[in-house]
Scaffold this active site. Structure first.
Site, PDB file in Angstrom:
ATOM      1  N   ASN A  12       0.853  -1.184   0.000  1.00 13.81           N
ATOM      2  CA  ASN A  12       0.000   0.000   0.000  1.00 13.81           C
ATOM      3  C   ASN A  12       0.890   1.235   0.000  1.00 13.81           C
ATOM      4  O   ASN A  12       1.475   1.579   1.023  1.00 13.81           O
ATOM      5  CB  ASN A  12      -0.907  -0.029   1.236  1.00 13.81           C
ATOM      6  CG  ASN A  12      -1.707   1.245   1.395  1.00 13.81           C
ATOM      7  OD1 ASN A  12      -1.794   2.048   0.469  1.00 13.81           O
ATOM      8  ND2 ASN A  12      -2.298   1.428   2.566  1.00 13.81           N
ATOM      9  N   TRP A  13       0.977   1.882  -1.161  1.00 11.77           N
ATOM     10  CA  TRP A  13       1.911   3.008  -1.293  1.00 11.77           C
ATOM     11  C   TRP A  13       1.386   4.275  -0.634  1.00 11.77           C
ATOM     12  O   TRP A  13       2.129   5.259  -0.501  1.00 11.77           O
ATOM     13  CB  TRP A  13       2.176   3.299  -2.773  1.00 11.77           C
ATOM     14  CG  TRP A  13       2.856   2.202  -3.518  1.00 11.77           C
ATOM     15  CD1 TRP A  13       3.279   0.992  -3.020  1.00 11.77           C
ATOM     16  CD2 TRP A  13       3.184   2.193  -4.907  1.00 11.77           C
ATOM     17  NE1 TRP A  13       3.860   0.241  -4.016  1.00 11.77           N
ATOM     18  CE2 TRP A  13       3.811   0.952  -5.184  1.00 11.77           C
ATOM     19  CE3 TRP A  13       3.016   3.099  -5.947  1.00 11.77           C
ATOM     20  CZ2 TRP A  13       4.260   0.615  -6.455  1.00 11.77           C
ATOM     21  CZ3 TRP A  13       3.456   2.767  -7.216  1.00 11.77           C
ATOM     22  CH2 TRP A  13       4.081   1.531  -7.469  1.00 11.77           C
ATOM     23  N   LYS A  14       0.098   4.285  -0.297  1.00 10.50           N
ATOM     24  CA  LYS A  14      -0.508   5.508   0.262  1.00 10.50           C
ATOM     25  C   LYS A  14      -0.239   6.677  -0.703  1.00 10.50           C
ATOM     26  O   LYS A  14      -0.241   6.466  -1.905  1.00 10.50           O
ATOM     27  CB  LYS A  14      -0.002   5.755   1.681  1.00 10.50           C
ATOM     28  CG  LYS A  14      -0.151   4.492   2.535  1.00 10.50           C
ATOM     29  CD  LYS A  14       0.055   4.683   3.991  1.00 10.50           C
ATOM     30  CE  LYS A  14      -0.137   3.329   4.684  1.00 10.50           C
ATOM     31  NZ  LYS A  14      -0.135   3.445   6.132  1.00 10.50           N
ATOM     32  N   HIS A  98      -9.710   1.160   4.526  1.00 11.71           N
ATOM     33  CA  HIS A  98      -8.444   1.366   5.239  1.00 11.71           C
ATOM     34  C   HIS A  98      -8.665   2.371   6.372  1.00 11.71           C
ATOM     35  O   HIS A  98      -9.435   3.325   6.224  1.00 11.71           O
ATOM     36  CB  HIS A  98      -7.375   1.876   4.273  1.00 11.71           C
ATOM     37  CG  HIS A  98      -6.005   1.892   4.886  1.00 11.71           C
ATOM     38  ND1 HIS A  98      -5.608   2.899   5.749  1.00 11.71           N
ATOM     39  CD2 HIS A  98      -4.976   1.026   4.815  1.00 11.71           C
ATOM     40  CE1 HIS A  98      -4.377   2.642   6.157  1.00 11.71           C
ATOM     41  NE2 HIS A  98      -3.974   1.507   5.603  1.00 11.71           N
ATOM     42  N   GLU A 100      -7.021   4.789   7.397  1.00 18.33           N
ATOM     43  CA  GLU A 100      -6.767   6.189   7.033  1.00 18.33           C
ATOM     44  C   GLU A 100      -7.930   6.765   6.233  1.00 18.33           C
ATOM     45  O   GLU A 100      -8.210   7.965   6.301  1.00 18.33           O
ATOM     46  CB  GLU A 100      -5.431   6.300   6.278  1.00 18.33           C
ATOM     47  CG  GLU A 100      -4.255   6.100   7.235  1.00 18.33           C
ATOM     48  CD  GLU A 100      -2.959   5.632   6.596  1.00 18.33           C
ATOM     49  OE1 GLU A 100      -2.822   5.689   5.360  1.00 18.33           O
ATOM     50  OE2 GLU A 100      -2.063   5.194   7.357  1.00 18.33           O
ATOM     51  N   GLU A 169      -5.570  -4.845  10.336  1.00 21.64           N
ATOM     52  CA  GLU A 169      -4.512  -3.857  10.555  1.00 21.64           C
ATOM     53  C   GLU A 169      -4.817  -3.051  11.811  1.00 21.64           C
ATOM     54  O   GLU A 169      -5.589  -2.076  11.755  1.00 21.64           O
ATOM     55  CB  GLU A 169      -4.438  -2.889   9.366  1.00 21.64           C
ATOM     56  CG  GLU A 169      -4.115  -3.542   8.044  1.00 21.64           C
ATOM     57  CD  GLU A 169      -3.564  -2.503   7.062  1.00 21.64           C
ATOM     58  OE1 GLU A 169      -2.409  -2.669   6.650  1.00 21.64           O
ATOM     59  OE2 GLU A 169      -4.263  -1.534   6.753  1.00 21.64           O
ATOM     60  N   GLY A 175       2.258   2.389  10.578  1.00 24.47           N
ATOM     61  CA  GLY A 175       3.192   3.501  10.428  1.00 24.47           C
ATOM     62  C   GLY A 175       3.892   3.889  11.718  1.00 24.47           C
ATOM     63  O   GLY A 175       4.546   4.932  11.774  1.00 24.47           O
ATOM     64  N   SER A 212       3.212  -2.032  10.180  1.00 24.02           N
ATOM     65  CA  SER A 212       4.668  -2.052  10.380  1.00 24.02           C
ATOM     66  C   SER A 212       5.326  -3.386  10.029  1.00 24.02           C
ATOM     67  O   SER A 212       6.304  -3.794  10.662  1.00 24.02           O
ATOM     68  CB  SER A 212       5.022  -1.627  11.805  1.00 24.02           C
ATOM     69  OG  SER A 212       4.604  -0.280  12.029  1.00 24.02           O
ATOM     70  N   GLY A 233       2.805  -1.129   4.227  1.00 29.54           N
ATOM     71  CA  GLY A 233       2.858   0.283   3.861  1.00 29.54           C
ATOM     72  C   GLY A 233       4.286   0.732   3.614  1.00 29.54           C
ATOM     73  O   GLY A 233       4.851   0.488   2.553  1.00 29.54           O
ATOM     74  N   GLY A 234       4.890   1.356   4.625  1.00 32.56           N
ATOM     75  CA  GLY A 234       6.216   1.969   4.475  1.00 32.56           C
ATOM     76  C   GLY A 234       7.261   1.069   3.842  1.00 32.56           C
ATOM     77  O   GLY A 234       8.023   1.513   2.964  1.00 32.56           O
TER      78      GLY A 234
HETATM   79  P1  PGA Z   1       2.671   0.384   7.540  1.00 26.44           P
HETATM   80  O1  PGA Z   1       1.233   0.601   6.844  1.00 26.44           O
HETATM   81  O2  PGA Z   1       3.220  -0.912   6.995  1.00 26.44           O
HETATM   82  O3  PGA Z   1       3.481   1.576   7.099  1.00 26.44           O
HETATM   83  O4  PGA Z   1       2.446   0.318   9.006  1.00 26.44           O
HETATM   84  C1  PGA Z   1       0.353  -0.467   6.645  1.00 26.44           C
HETATM   85  C2  PGA Z   1      -0.939   0.004   6.059  1.00 26.44           C
HETATM   86  O5  PGA Z   1      -1.430   1.074   6.449  1.00 26.44           O
HETATM   87  O6  PGA Z   1      -1.519  -0.671   5.191  1.00 26.44           O
END
Ligand code: PGA
Length: 250
Positions: A12-14, A98, A100, A169, A175, A212, A233-234
């Site tokens: 997930n590149w956000k 998600h 976010e 999640e 994050g 994470s 994500g990251g």
């Molecule tokens: P993260 O994000 O790996 O940076 O914690 C995961 C996500 O929000 O899908």
């Protein structure tokens, strides 16, 4: 007997990467994961980089998913993108719900409609769920996640299984660098499986852990019996790092 669940690792590149950066990333990733990766692999670029990613990955088995999808097929919804639009752009799936997006205002009712609209259009929907730190501290995780999944799957039926994936999640792990322990991930993913089993064949449903995940912790998280992969994500923004997580799933 249900077929064994093939792991899925999705990045997930956000709100990261332009179309040009996406093309570069996808070209590098395709080489790193090889022609026949032992697990399913997907990237979730922002809307503006979807077509470049689809194009760069055209001759590979790597799927491309959007980060959200609107419930309507078209209409007066400024800033939104519909499932038929994604499909026409060559996209394979979409994240829905998600945390976010929920924090930005997507409601439980919209999440349920979006799951339905995505599946109806032929997309694979990766439904996201997970509790906040306050909810976990209050001992309310099971009740909260159960409600979220029940609500999101209210209109989902057994035949939808091939187009459904759920990602657990925990918000406190997204994050933050703080990961759920394998025990916590397993416990929550088992709850998700048991709730989802009221709608689809739970034994065949893929459930991912997200929060994470990185090359150092991916293998032990994905070794949990109810964890069938990861939503990253990251650590998915660098092709080498993401490819190492893919390798840990195989
Ligand atoms: P993260 O994000 O790996 O940076 O914690 C995961 C996500 O929000 O899908």
């Amino acid at each position: 007997m249900s077929a064994p669940r093939r792991p899925l690792v999705a990045g997930n590149w956000k709100m990261h990467k332009t179309a040009g950066e996406a093309r570069e990333f996808c070209t590098a990733l395709a080489v790193l994961v090889g022609a026949e990766p032992p697990v399913d692999v997907a990237v979730c670029p922002p809307f503006t980089a979807l077509e470049a990613s689809v194009d760069a990955l055209a001759d590979t088995s790597i799927a491309v998913c959007a980060q959200n999808v609107h419930e309507a097929a078209s209409g007066a919804h400024t800033g939104e993108v519909s499932a038929p639009m994604l499909l026409a752009a060559g996209v394979d799936g979409a994240l829905v719900g998600h945390s976010e997006r929920r924090a930005a205002g997507d409601t439980d009712a919209q999440v349920a409609l979006r799951v339905r609209a995505g599946i109806d259009a032929g997309l694979t929907v990766v439904l996201c769920c997970g509790e906040s730190l306050d909810i976990r501290r209050a001992g309310d995780t099971q009740r909260f996640v159960t409600r979220q999944v029940e609500s999101a799957l209210a209109d989902v039926h057994a035949a939808d299984l091939p187009r459904l994936v759920i990602a657990y999640e925990p918000i406190w792990a997204i994050g933050t660098g703080e990961t759920a322990t394998p025990e916590q991930a397993q416990e929550a993913c088992a709850i998700v499986r048991s709730v989802a089993s009221e709608r689809v064949d739970g034994a065949s449903l893929r459930i991912l852990y997200g929060g994470s995940v990185n090359p150092g912790n991916a293998a032990e998280l994905m070794a949990c019996p109810d964890v069938d992969g990861a939503l990253v994500g990251g650590a998915s923004l660098d092709p080498e790092s993401f490819a190492r997580i893919v390798a840990a799933a195989g």
